[in-house]
Design a protein around this motif. Structure first.
Motif, PDB file in Angstrom:
ATOM      1  N   MET A 103       0.856  -1.174   0.000  1.00 22.56           N
ATOM      2  CA  MET A 103       0.000   0.000   0.000  1.00 22.56           C
ATOM      3  C   MET A 103       0.902   1.238   0.000  1.00 22.56           C
ATOM      4  SD  MET A 103      -3.155   0.735   2.486  1.00 22.56           S
ATOM      5  CE  MET A 103      -2.860   2.004   3.666  1.00 22.56           C
ATOM      6  N   PRO A 104       0.709   2.166  -0.929  1.00 25.40           N
ATOM      7  CA  PRO A 104       1.568   3.347  -0.984  1.00 25.40           C
ATOM      8  C   PRO A 104       1.339   4.259   0.217  1.00 25.40           C
ATOM      9  CG  PRO A 104      -0.128   3.455  -2.688  1.00 25.40           C
ATOM     10  CD  PRO A 104      -0.262   2.130  -2.003  1.00 25.40           C
ATOM     11  N   GLN A 105       2.416   4.890   0.657  1.00 21.68           N
ATOM     12  CA  GLN A 105       2.308   5.834   1.762  1.00 21.68           C
ATOM     13  C   GLN A 105       1.845   7.178   1.230  1.00 21.68           C
ATOM     14  OE1 GLN A 105       6.088   6.062   3.638  1.00 21.68           O
ATOM     15  NE2 GLN A 105       6.129   3.919   4.195  1.00 21.68           N
ATOM     16  N   ARG A 106       1.090   7.894   2.062  1.00 26.06           N
ATOM     17  CA  ARG A 106       0.657   9.237   1.681  1.00 26.06           C
ATOM     18  C   ARG A 106       1.832  10.189   1.804  1.00 26.06           C
ATOM     19  NH1 ARG A 106      -4.283  10.625   0.815  1.00 26.06           N
ATOM     20  NH2 ARG A 106      -4.030  12.714   1.658  1.00 26.06           N
ATOM     21  N   LEU A 107       1.897  11.124   0.886  1.00 22.74           N
ATOM     22  CA  LEU A 107       2.943  12.138   0.940  1.00 22.74           C
ATOM     23  C   LEU A 107       2.549  13.198   1.960  1.00 22.74           C
ATOM     24  CD1 LEU A 107       3.609  12.592  -2.855  1.00 22.74           C
ATOM     25  CD2 LEU A 107       4.871  11.198  -1.229  1.00 22.74           C
ATOM     26  N   ARG A 108       3.524  13.699   2.680  1.00 21.08           N
ATOM     27  CA  ARG A 108       3.248  14.724   3.670  1.00 21.08           C
ATOM     28  C   ARG A 108       3.174  16.091   3.002  1.00 21.08           C
ATOM     29  NH1 ARG A 108       7.475  13.663   8.326  1.00 21.08           N
ATOM     30  NH2 ARG A 108       8.852  13.828   6.549  1.00 21.08           N
ATOM     31  N   PRO A 109       2.407  17.012   3.590  1.00 24.84           N
ATOM     32  CA  PRO A 109       2.364  18.370   3.046  1.00 24.84           C
ATOM     33  C   PRO A 109       3.781  18.949   2.970  1.00 24.84           C
ATOM     34  CG  PRO A 109       0.645  18.091   4.683  1.00 24.84           C
ATOM     35  CD  PRO A 109       1.515  16.857   4.740  1.00 24.84           C
ATOM     36  N   GLY A 110       4.057  19.622   1.885  1.00 28.49           N
ATOM     37  CA  GLY A 110       5.366  20.222   1.688  1.00 28.49           C
ATOM     38  C   GLY A 110       6.328  19.363   0.901  1.00 28.49           C
ATOM     39  N   THR A 111       5.941  18.118   0.595  1.00 27.09           N
ATOM     40  CA  THR A 111       6.808  17.255  -0.212  1.00 27.09           C
ATOM     41  C   THR A 111       6.997  17.904  -1.578  1.00 27.09           C
ATOM     42  OG1 THR A 111       6.059  15.263   0.910  1.00 27.09           O
ATOM     43  CG2 THR A 111       7.038  14.967  -1.258  1.00 27.09           C
ATOM     44  N   ARG A 112       8.256  17.933  -2.032  1.00 26.06           N
ATOM     45  CA  ARG A 112       8.555  18.541  -3.326  1.00 26.06           C
ATOM     46  C   ARG A 112       8.912  17.459  -4.336  1.00 26.06           C
ATOM     47  NH1 ARG A 112      13.165  22.488  -2.725  1.00 26.06           N
ATOM     48  NH2 ARG A 112      13.947  20.790  -1.448  1.00 26.06           N
ATOM     49  N   ALA A 113       8.544  17.699  -5.569  1.00 26.85           N
ATOM     50  CA  ALA A 113       8.876  16.783  -6.657  1.00 26.85           C
ATOM     51  C   ALA A 113       9.751  17.533  -7.659  1.00 26.85           C
ATOM     52  CB  ALA A 113       7.613  16.277  -7.346  1.00 26.85           C
ATOM     53  N   THR A 114      10.812  16.874  -8.114  1.00 25.83           N
ATOM     54  CA  THR A 114      11.634  17.441  -9.176  1.00 25.83           C
ATOM     55  C   THR A 114      11.567  16.508 -10.373  1.00 25.83           C
ATOM     56  OG1 THR A 114      13.666  16.347  -8.454  1.00 25.83           O
ATOM     57  CG2 THR A 114      13.225  18.532  -7.543  1.00 25.83           C
TER      58      THR A 114
END
Length: 80
Positions: A1-12
């Motif tokens: 099961m995928p984990q939820r990303l926390r607020p503020g996570t950045r993607a490049t």
């Protein structure tokens, strides 16, 4: 099961040329608290141009962040 990303996570998003006429995208997620790499995702498909890989990579970022639930990484509703 995928984990939820926390607020503020950045993607490049990076586009890499593997061979002449062969490009791929790389998405890296950065942890908001430490700035460390949380995960890296690579395209399995190879693209004929940098523009094509870029468009596919952008769509992958949107799809990946959108699959995180009704809210995006920043806690705001994801745009469809």
């Amino acid at each position: 099961m995928p984990q939820r990303l926390r607020p503020g996570t950045r993607a490049t998003l990076q586009i890499r040329q593997l061979l002449p006429g062969e490009f791929a995208w790389i998405i890296t997620l950065l942890d908001p608290d430490t700035g460390n790499v949380r995960s890296t995702n690579y395209s399995e498909r190879r693209y004929a141009s940098q523009d094509e890989a870029s468009a596919a990579g952008k769509a992958a970022v949107v799809a990946f962040l959108g699959s995180n639930g009704p809210n995006g990484v920043d806690g705001k509703p994801s745009k469809s």
